[in-house]
Design a protein around this motif. Structure first.
Motif, PDB file in Angstrom:
ATOM      1  N   PHE A 567       0.851  -1.191   0.000  1.00  0.00           N
ATOM      2  CA  PHE A 567       0.000   0.000   0.000  1.00  0.00           C
ATOM      3  C   PHE A 567       0.881   1.234   0.000  1.00  0.00           C
ATOM      4  N   ILE A 568       0.301   2.317  -0.424  1.00  0.00           N
ATOM      5  CA  ILE A 568       1.051   3.563  -0.478  1.00  0.00           C
ATOM      6  C   ILE A 568       0.116   4.721  -0.130  1.00  0.00           C
ATOM      7  N   GLY A 569       0.677   5.754   0.462  1.00  0.00           N
ATOM      8  CA  GLY A 569      -0.083   6.972   0.703  1.00  0.00           C
ATOM      9  C   GLY A 569      -1.050   6.925   1.861  1.00  0.00           C
ATOM     10  N   LEU A 570      -0.685   6.252   2.965  1.00  0.00           N
ATOM     11  CA  LEU A 570      -1.580   6.254   4.122  1.00  0.00           C
ATOM     12  C   LEU A 570      -1.861   7.689   4.591  1.00  0.00           C
ATOM     13  N   ALA A 571      -0.846   8.538   4.569  1.00  0.00           N
ATOM     14  CA  ALA A 571      -1.016   9.917   5.043  1.00  0.00           C
ATOM     15  C   ALA A 571      -2.069  10.654   4.220  1.00  0.00           C
ATOM     16  N   GLU A 572      -1.972  10.576   2.890  1.00  0.00           N
ATOM     17  CA  GLU A 572      -2.947  11.267   2.034  1.00  0.00           C
ATOM     18  C   GLU A 572      -4.325  10.617   2.120  1.00  0.00           C
ATOM     19  N   LEU A 574      -5.633   9.286   4.855  1.00  0.00           N
ATOM     20  CA  LEU A 574      -6.234   9.810   6.077  1.00  0.00           C
ATOM     21  C   LEU A 574      -6.662  11.271   5.897  1.00  0.00           C
ATOM     22  N   LYS A 575      -5.837  12.017   5.189  1.00  0.00           N
ATOM     23  CA  LYS A 575      -6.160  13.427   4.942  1.00  0.00           C
ATOM     24  C   LYS A 575      -7.477  13.536   4.178  1.00  0.00           C
ATOM     25  N   ALA A 576      -7.664  12.684   3.190  1.00  0.00           N
ATOM     26  CA  ALA A 576      -8.897  12.697   2.403  1.00  0.00           C
ATOM     27  C   ALA A 576     -10.078  12.169   3.214  1.00  0.00           C
ATOM     28  N   LEU A 577      -9.818  11.159   4.036  1.00  0.00           N
ATOM     29  CA  LEU A 577     -10.892  10.476   4.752  1.00  0.00           C
ATOM     30  C   LEU A 577     -11.404  11.294   5.934  1.00  0.00           C
ATOM     31  N   ILE A 578     -10.485  11.790   6.767  1.00  0.00           N
ATOM     32  CA  ILE A 578     -10.910  12.474   7.999  1.00  0.00           C
ATOM     33  C   ILE A 578     -10.329  13.878   8.152  1.00  0.00           C
ATOM     34  N   GLY A 579      -9.551  14.336   7.164  1.00  0.00           N
ATOM     35  CA  GLY A 579      -9.073  15.714   7.190  1.00  0.00           C
ATOM     36  C   GLY A 579      -7.720  15.941   7.821  1.00  0.00           C
ATOM     37  N   GLU A 580      -7.056  14.898   8.340  1.00  0.00           N
ATOM     38  CA  GLU A 580      -5.736  15.056   8.931  1.00  0.00           C
ATOM     39  C   GLU A 580      -4.984  13.729   8.851  1.00  0.00           C
ATOM     40  N   HIS A 581      -3.653  13.832   8.767  1.00  0.00           N
ATOM     41  CA  HIS A 581      -2.869  12.601   8.700  1.00  0.00           C
ATOM     42  C   HIS A 581      -2.385  12.216  10.087  1.00  0.00           C
ATOM     43  N   HIS A 582      -1.734  11.067  10.185  1.00  0.00           N
ATOM     44  CA  HIS A 582      -1.410  10.477  11.478  1.00  0.00           C
ATOM     45  C   HIS A 582      -0.290  11.193  12.219  1.00  0.00           C
ATOM     46  N   GLY A 583       0.342  12.147  11.593  1.00  0.00           N
ATOM     47  CA  GLY A 583       1.300  12.977  12.314  1.00  0.00           C
ATOM     48  C   GLY A 583       0.631  14.149  12.993  1.00  0.00           C
ATOM     49  N   GLU A 584      -0.647  14.397  12.646  1.00  0.00           N
ATOM     50  CA  GLU A 584      -1.326  15.597  13.122  1.00  0.00           C
ATOM     51  C   GLU A 584      -2.257  15.367  14.307  1.00  0.00           C
ATOM     52  N   SER A 585      -2.695  14.139  14.544  1.00  0.00           N
ATOM     53  CA  SER A 585      -3.592  13.900  15.673  1.00  0.00           C
ATOM     54  C   SER A 585      -3.556  12.443  16.097  1.00  0.00           C
ATOM     55  N   GLU A 586      -3.901  12.204  17.374  1.00  0.00           N
ATOM     56  CA  GLU A 586      -3.985  10.835  17.883  1.00  0.00           C
ATOM     57  C   GLU A 586      -5.110  10.074  17.198  1.00  0.00           C
ATOM     58  N   TYR A 587      -6.210  10.779  16.878  1.00  0.00           N
ATOM     59  CA  TYR A 587      -7.340  10.114  16.213  1.00  0.00           C
ATOM     60  C   TYR A 587      -6.915   9.593  14.841  1.00  0.00           C
ATOM     61  N   ALA A 588      -6.158  10.407  14.106  1.00  0.00           N
ATOM     62  CA  ALA A 588      -5.692   9.975  12.781  1.00  0.00           C
ATOM     63  C   ALA A 588      -4.735   8.793  12.909  1.00  0.00           C
ATOM     64  N   GLN A 589      -3.856   8.831  13.938  1.00  0.00           N
ATOM     65  CA  GLN A 589      -2.953   7.706  14.159  1.00  0.00           C
ATOM     66  C   GLN A 589      -3.749   6.437  14.459  1.00  0.00           C
ATOM     67  N   LYS A 590      -4.785   6.552  15.294  1.00  0.00           N
ATOM     68  CA  LYS A 590      -5.631   5.398  15.618  1.00  0.00           C
ATOM     69  C   LYS A 590      -6.298   4.860  14.357  1.00  0.00           C
ATOM     70  N   MET A 591      -6.807   5.764  13.515  1.00  0.00           N
ATOM     71  CA  MET A 591      -7.451   5.358  12.276  1.00  0.00           C
ATOM     72  C   MET A 591      -6.449   4.702  11.327  1.00  0.00           C
ATOM     73  N   GLY A 592      -5.244   5.263  11.249  1.00  0.00           N
ATOM     74  CA  GLY A 592      -4.211   4.694  10.386  1.00  0.00           C
ATOM     75  C   GLY A 592      -3.854   3.276  10.801  1.00  0.00           C
ATOM     76  N   TYR A 648       2.714  10.578  -3.734  1.00  0.00           N
ATOM     77  CA  TYR A 648       2.067  10.207  -2.481  1.00  0.00           C
ATOM     78  C   TYR A 648       3.147   9.765  -1.499  1.00  0.00           C
ATOM     79  N   THR A 649       2.882   9.963  -0.227  1.00  0.00           N
ATOM     80  CA  THR A 649       3.859   9.623   0.797  1.00  0.00           C
ATOM     81  C   THR A 649       4.116   8.118   0.825  1.00  0.00           C
ATOM     82  N   ASN A 650       5.368   7.797   1.043  1.00  0.00           N
ATOM     83  CA  ASN A 650       5.814   6.411   1.091  1.00  0.00           C
ATOM     84  C   ASN A 650       5.075   5.627   2.169  1.00  0.00           C
TER      85      ASN A 650
END
Length: 781
Positions: A567-572, A574-592, A648-650
């Motif tokens: 897979f590729i682009g987990l960060a993007e 998450l950004k598309a799905l919930i508005g932030e990537h996993h470096g920006e919030s604990e919720y995004a990290q949990k979702m990732g 897209y992010t690695n």
């Protein structure tokens, strides 16, 4: 009356109704064959007459094009009660369109390869290890272009080809599919060296010195590369070459005993046979760690046979050991230097590229194994002939508590050296054997149970069809999912509110397709024979292949490898799905972690269902990140933080452009390593020359270990002035050593950078997406 038609390229040609008749008859024949009947050509002619009448009525003052004529055929067939023939005709029409598009794509690719310079054409810079401007590089790219189109048209299920072309999935190394090659292998070098091996052009004898051991190791990597489309790795290099050091020391020790005797007793003698007798009696031999029983027996023989007194015996012992140690150390360094030089100059795959090679080492605590590790790293540190940083092999230092991690560990000095060399030359990378998902396989004293990896991050350990070891195994093939697209389609960026259920439903649909596609490719690989891979299978490199004959197929042995989804682009995503990537919030990290954990669970379920080794890999980005982005940007436009860059992010990485502390990045990425059992890497980017702050460099490595990173590396600039040979960091255009301004010279500074775990060379060899990613990287504090 219609007399002309307009072709798709705009040319006008004479109208030939008999072509319509033939197309209708072929479609009718397909229907008749399925029903056990025979088609009637006369009926096809009658239907053609009706098509012509229809065209004459509707195109009296204009020339119809090909598509309009085909639409007319479909209309008449349906109206005249030939619905099944109409369906067959539509399928025939679609197939013709697919073949036509394939030819068009192929010709366009060949035209670009032929007439473009690599600096202007991404297609010639997809693989930075291939010089797209050379004759052999161009020929390899021709072959790849033709093979890809052949595979899509003739080998794979059409839906897989369409999903690949549309950018929903990416089938890696598709150009090798028809050849049935496997991706990569952890070469059991000890097995090859014992008794020697054949490259197909003659047998190489078992080596008798470290020089020969190192030379044959390079030849083994080169030979295996010609049978596979991925990289080659040696999983326990220090253990395998330690025997070469021991043989070198033994020979030198015997020679120096003879020299000492010649001086002391003025006797030109050869003690080899006498020493061999002592070896047989004691079960020991001269070595860097001399066995006490052997020494006692040797000393007794020297007194008895040559009349030496105690002082003379001690003199012989000390002289022979000192000189043999010194000579062995010198020859081992030269052997490692030659090994590094060979792997940067020898060619594979018809001369188009050097072998993709990785070397795992650092855990053999014997004096011989330690010497191999030390001299290998010192050769890497010294660089190539003009001081260049070696591109291959990828050095991977295996870190293990009790062996090399803490002060007092027997190889702790090698860990410190690994940090120093990596700070200067980007390698070694670091594999952490104490990470729980690595430690579960580890058995002390059994190097085959130590997790080893490829420079590109491929990891092979779990095995439902045989021993859970690294040696003799590799990845069969892998296919990656475009996570970002699924995130866009079901995310708040498009819907306002994320549709999580819809996201997972489509993700599962794509996972099902990837599993099906990997199984289809495995069936092709399984039908190949030993003779198709004369080194990999013919020399018993792949686990279990030594039991097969030349004409045997590979159904059973390919089950030792892995079938991998990436897979590729987990960060993007998450950004598309919930508005932030996993470096920006604990919720995004949990979702990732939930998303990646779900994919891993599906691979585990496939392993159990099919009794094959399915795994999940954090895909090496290479050119794929740019390919997915280009396609998605055309579909969805430029979406901020998602499709607004060239890549897209690695894999699961925190975006390279996001400002974050190095330790925080490591902490956030660590949990993903446990989920990606097919392979992973994390790296941080530091500014300046880390050789000036080795304490900070080592602190980052230790942070990786403590956060259960499986495989990690530290990126930093490595620049070189080709004129004066300076190697280090060059700010701007002025060389700090000679003061040369490269902006005023045709000889530009070499900017060496790492992408995805491999150091793939100078920036000018990267494709556009990789260049953009490298330039966006922020330095982590």
């Amino acid at each position: 009356m219609i007399t002309k038609i307009r072709k798709r390229d705009g040319r006008e040609i004479y109208f030939a109704p008999e072509k319509i008749t033939r197309a209708i008859f072929l479609a009718a024949s397909k229907v008749a064959e399925d029903e056990g009947q025979v088609a009637d050509y006369a009926t096809a002619e009658q239907l053609t007459d009706q098509v012509v009448n229809y065209l004459n009525r509707h195109y009296q003052d204009e020339i119809p094009n090909v598509e309009e004529i085909q639409d007319a055929v479909v209309k008449i067939l349906i109206e005249c009660g030939h619905a099944k023939t109409s369906e067959a005709y539509i399928l025939y029409r679609a197939e013709r369109t697919r073949i036509r598009n394939m030819k068009s794509r192929l010709m366009q690719s060949i035209k670009e390869i032929t007439f473009s310079d690599s600096k202007d054409a991404d297609v010639k810079r997809e693989n930075a290890n291939i010089d797209g401007n050379t004759a052999m590089g161009t020929m390899l790219q021709y072959g790849s272009a033709v093979s890809r189109e052949f595979c899509k048209a003739n080998l794979m299920t059409p839906k897989f080809a369409k999903l690949h072309d549309d950018g929903d999935i990416h089938i890696h190394d598709m150009d090798f599919m028809n050849m049935g090659t496997l991706t990569c292998c952890q070469i059991p070098l000890d097995k090859l060296l014992k008794g020697g091996f054949s490259t197909g052009h003659g047998h190489l004898r078992e080596p008798q010195s470290i020089t020969s051991y190192a030379a044959l190791a390079a030849i083994a990597i080169q030979s295996n590369q010609n049978d596979q489309h991925g990289g080659q790795s040696i999983p326990a290099f220090d253990y395998y070459l330690a025997e070469g050091v021991a043989k070198t020391f033994r020979r030198s020790y015997i020679d120096n005993v003879n020299k000492a005797l010649e001086v002391l007793v003025s006797l030109d003698t050869d003690v080899k046979e006498k020493i061999e007798a002592i070896e047989q009696e004691t079960g020991a031999r001269p070595s860097l760690h001399m066995d006490e029983k052997f020494v006692q027996k040797l000393n007794a023989m020297l007194k008895e046979e040559y009349g030496l007194d105690d002082g003379q015996v001690q003199l012989v012992d000390a002289f022979a050991y000192k000189e043999a140690s010194k000579e062995t150390e010198k020859l081992t360094y030269q052997a490692m230097e030659g090994f590094v030089h060979n792997l940067n100059t020898m060619h594979s795959r018809a001369g188009a590229q050097v072998p993709f090679s990785s070397i795992n080492f650092g855990t053999d605590t014997s004096p011989e194994g330690r010497m191999v590790s030390e001299k290998l790293m010192l050769a890497q540190e010294a660089g190539l002939g003009n001081g260049e940083t070696p591109i291959f092999p990828i050095l991977i230092f295996k870190v293990k508590e009790g062996i090399n991690y803490n002060p007092g560990d027997p190889n702790y000095d090698l860990f410190k050296l690994a940090c120093r060399v990596s700070a200067k030359r980007l390698f070694p990378n670091f594999e952490f054997l104490d990470a729980p998902f690595n430690l579960q396989y580890y058995e002390e004293g059994k190097p085959e149970t130590e997790v080893a990896t490829m420079g590109c991050r491929t990891r092979v350990m779990g095995n439902v069809n045989g021993p859970e070891i690294a040696t003799g195994r590799g990845n069969n093939s892998f296919t990656s999912i475009n996570l970002v697209r699924i995130g866009i389609k079901h995310g708040q960026v498009m819907l306002g509110e994320p549709d999580i259920d819809g996201f997972y439903a489509e993700l599962d649909e794509k996972i099902d397709i990837v599993i099906e596609q990997l199984l289809e490719r495995l069936a092709i690989q399984a039908k190949k024979k030993v003779k198709n891979f004369p080194f990999l299978m013919g020399q018993g490199v792949w686990l279990g292949s030594e039991e097969l004959e030349w004409e045997d197929t590979l159904e059973e042995v390919v089950k030792q490898g892995t079938l991998t989804m990436g897979f590729i682009g987990l960060a993007e995503c998450l950004k598309a799905l919930i508005g932030e990537h996993h470096g920006e919030s604990e919720y995004a990290q949990k979702m990732g972690l939930e998303i990646v954990g779900h994919m891993r669970q599906r691979m585990d379920e496939a392993t159990e269902k099919y009794h094959l080794n399915f795994s999940l890999i954090a895909t090496p980005a290479e050119g794929l990140s740019g390919r997915f982005t280009r396609i998605d940007k055309k579909i969805f436009g430029e979406l901020e933080g998602i499709t607004d860059r060239e890549y897209y992010t690695n894999s699961f990485h925190i975006p390279v452009y996001y400002h974050i502390r190095a330790f925080d990045k490591i902490r956030l990425e660590g949990p993903y390593h446990a989920l990606t059992n097919g392979g992973h890497i994390s790296y941080v980017e530091v500014d300046g020359d880390p050789s000036n702050n080795l304490e900070a460099f080592e602190a980052i490595v230790r942070c990786m270990k403590e956060n259960n990173i499986g495989y990690g590396s530290i990126n930093h600039p490595v620049d070189r002035d080709p004129c004066c040979g300076y190697s280090g960091v060059i700010e701007g255009h002025i060389c700090p050593k000679c003061g040369r301004d490269d902006s005023k010279s045709e000889y530009k500074f070499e900017k060496i950078r790492r992408i995805t775990g491999y150091l793939v060379g100078t920036v000018d060899r990267f494709n556009n997406a990789k260049k953009a990613e490298e330039s966006d990287r922020v330095k982590h504090a």
